[in-house]
Design a protein around this motif. Structure first.
Motif, short mmCIF file in Angstrom:
data_model
loop_
_atom_site.label_atom_id
_atom_site.label_comp_id
_atom_site.label_asym_id
_atom_site.label_seq_id
_atom_site.Cartn_x
_atom_site.Cartn_y
_atom_site.Cartn_z
N PRO A 36 -24.10 -0.79 33.70
CA PRO A 36 -23.20 0.64 33.84
C PRO A 36 -22.55 0.48 32.65
CG PRO A 36 -22.48 -1.00 35.20
CD PRO A 36 -24.00 -1.80 34.40
N GLY A 37 -22.24 -0.14 32.12
CA GLY A 37 -20.74 -0.18 31.19
C GLY A 37 -20.56 -1.83 30.34
N VAL A 38 -20.34 -2.06 28.97
CA VAL A 38 -20.09 -2.75 28.33
C VAL A 38 -18.29 -2.79 27.67
CG1 VAL A 38 -21.24 -4.84 26.70
CG2 VAL A 38 -22.83 -3.39 27.95
N VAL A 39 -18.35 -4.06 28.45
CA VAL A 39 -16.69 -4.02 27.34
C VAL A 39 -16.79 -4.56 25.78
CG1 VAL A 39 -14.02 -3.96 27.77
CG2 VAL A 39 -15.45 -3.75 29.35
N THR A 40 -15.58 -4.03 24.87
CA THR A 40 -15.34 -4.46 23.88
C THR A 40 -13.95 -4.35 23.66
OG1 THR A 40 -16.32 -3.01 22.19
CG2 THR A 40 -18.21 -4.61 22.97
N SER A 41 -13.33 -5.75 22.22
CA SER A 41 -12.61 -5.26 22.35
C SER A 41 -11.62 -6.27 20.83
CB SER A 41 -10.92 -5.95 23.01
OG SER A 41 -10.33 -5.90 22.87
N CYS A 150 -13.85 -9.96 24.29
CA CYS A 150 -14.31 -9.92 25.27
C CYS A 150 -15.49 -10.92 26.14
CB CYS A 150 -14.11 -8.57 25.82
SG CYS A 150 -13.22 -7.11 25.55
N SER A 151 -15.76 -11.82 26.81
CA SER A 151 -17.12 -11.68 27.01
C SER A 151 -16.57 -11.89 29.40
CB SER A 151 -16.96 -13.04 27.01
OG SER A 151 -15.81 -13.93 27.85
N ASN A 152 -17.81 -12.24 29.59
CA ASN A 152 -17.83 -12.06 30.51
C ASN A 152 -16.94 -13.11 31.52
OD1 ASN A 152 -19.41 -10.40 31.33
ND2 ASN A 152 -21.59 -11.29 31.76
N ASP A 153 -16.62 -14.61 30.64
CA ASP A 153 -15.97 -15.57 30.80
C ASP A 153 -14.19 -15.13 30.31
OD1 ASP A 153 -18.03 -17.30 31.70
OD2 ASP A 153 -18.04 -18.05 29.55
N ASN A 154 -14.11 -14.36 29.35
CA ASN A 154 -13.19 -13.63 28.87
C ASN A 154 -13.03 -12.52 29.11
OD1 ASN A 154 -10.62 -13.85 27.57
ND2 ASN A 154 -10.73 -13.05 25.71
N PRO A 155 -12.89 -12.06 30.66
CA PRO A 155 -12.91 -10.24 30.99
C PRO A 155 -11.71 -9.71 29.95
CG PRO A 155 -12.33 -11.88 32.99
CD PRO A 155 -12.81 -12.32 31.32
N CYS A 156 -11.95 -8.26 29.87
CA CYS A 156 -10.94 -7.30 28.87
C CYS A 156 -10.98 -6.39 29.74
CB CYS A 156 -11.21 -6.87 27.46
SG CYS A 156 -11.33 -8.28 26.32
N SER A 157 -11.66 -6.48 30.93
CA SER A 157 -11.56 -4.81 31.69
C SER A 157 -11.35 -5.28 33.15
CB SER A 157 -12.82 -4.68 32.16
OG SER A 157 -13.76 -5.54 33.36
N ALA A 158 -10.24 -4.19 34.01
CA ALA A 158 -9.94 -4.11 34.93
C ALA A 158 -11.12 -4.94 35.81
CB ALA A 158 -9.35 -2.83 35.84
N GLU A 159 -11.82 -4.26 36.45
CA GLU A 159 -12.58 -4.94 37.41
C GLU A 159 -13.06 -6.37 37.12
OE1 GLU A 159 -17.88 -4.90 36.68
OE2 GLU A 159 -16.91 -3.32 37.95
N GLY A 160 -13.37 -6.76 35.58
CA GLY A 160 -13.08 -8.39 34.92
C GLY A 160 -12.01 -8.94 35.33
N LYS A 161 -11.61 -8.20 35.10
CA LYS A 161 -10.03 -9.75 35.49
C LYS A 161 -10.09 -9.74 37.45
CE LYS A 161 -7.47 -8.32 31.40
NZ LYS A 161 -6.43 -7.00 30.62
N ALA A 162 -9.87 -8.86 37.55
CA ALA A 162 -9.90 -8.47 39.28
C ALA A 162 -10.91 -9.79 39.97
CB ALA A 162 -10.20 -7.37 39.77
N LYS A 163 -11.93 -9.39 39.50
CA LYS A 163 -12.89 -10.61 39.45
C LYS A 163 -13.08 -12.11 39.45
CE LYS A 163 -18.10 -11.45 39.54
NZ LYS A 163 -18.80 -11.57 38.49
N ALA A 164 -12.48 -11.55 38.09
CA ALA A 164 -11.53 -13.67 37.63
C ALA A 164 -10.63 -13.77 38.68
CB ALA A 164 -11.43 -13.54 36.26
N ALA A 165 -9.43 -13.47 39.32
CA ALA A 165 -8.65 -13.45 40.19
C ALA A 165 -8.94 -13.73 41.03
CB ALA A 165 -7.23 -12.47 39.76
#
Length: 168
Positions: A36-41, A150-165
């Motif tokens: 649905p989305g791909v996050v890059t930085s 950014c990566s699934n192991d180093n998320p940049c998105s709010a969704e990814g950071k919440a999941k990691a937390a």
């Protein structure tokens, strides 16, 4: 700049090629092989022109052969990205044009083989009336990001950071 260089160095030394953070997919999105989305930085963006093929890499005629054209077009996209220092693993977005709606499901199944681990690009699949040259069945335009932080192991998105937390 230093982070981008470090990310590229780590990628080259470890063989890690994950391009970005791929957002969580619904079962439908997984079944259709897109994110649905791909996050890059950061990283280097490569805008790949629309790719078509009526001959394969050996010069054989593949006009009107959908499956052969998919394989050749994906190889061409991979080749463009390799020239920039990446590969298909760096594709974050693609726009796919097909001539026949009946090819949609076949393309989705084939795309799953090109992108490992469910890291599918964001994508649109569009049916068109025809292409610029006879015998073309598919055209794919892509965007790749090489050396992203950014990566699934180093998320940049709010969704990814919440999941990691939550996982800590």
């Amino acid at each position: 700049m230093k982070c981008t260089f470090t990310a590229l160095l780590v990628m080259l030394l470890t063989g890690s090629v994950q391009a970005a953070e791929y957002m969580q997919k619904t079962p439908f999105q997984l079944s259709r092989a897109f994110s649905p989305g791909v996050v890059t930085s950061g990283g280097m963006t490569v805008w790949v022109a629309g790719q078509t093929a009526t001959e394969d890499g050996e010069g054989r005629n593949i006009a009107n052969n959908f499956e052969a054209q998919v394989k050749q077009v994906m190889a061409q996209i991979d080749g463009v990205l390799k020239r920039a220092g990446g590969s298909l693993d760096n594709v974050v977005s693609m726009t796919v044009f097909i001539k026949e709606p009946r090819y949609g499901d076949k393309f989705v199944e084939m795309r799953k083989d090109f992108f490992r681990g469910g890291n599918y690009p964001g994508s649109a699949l569009i049916t068109v009336t025809n292409f610029a040259r006879p015998g073309i069945e598919i055209e794919i335009q892509a965007v790749g990001v090489i050396g992203d932080s950014c990566s699934n192991d180093n998320p940049c998105s709010a969704e990814g950071k919440a999941k990691a937390a939550q996982q800590k």
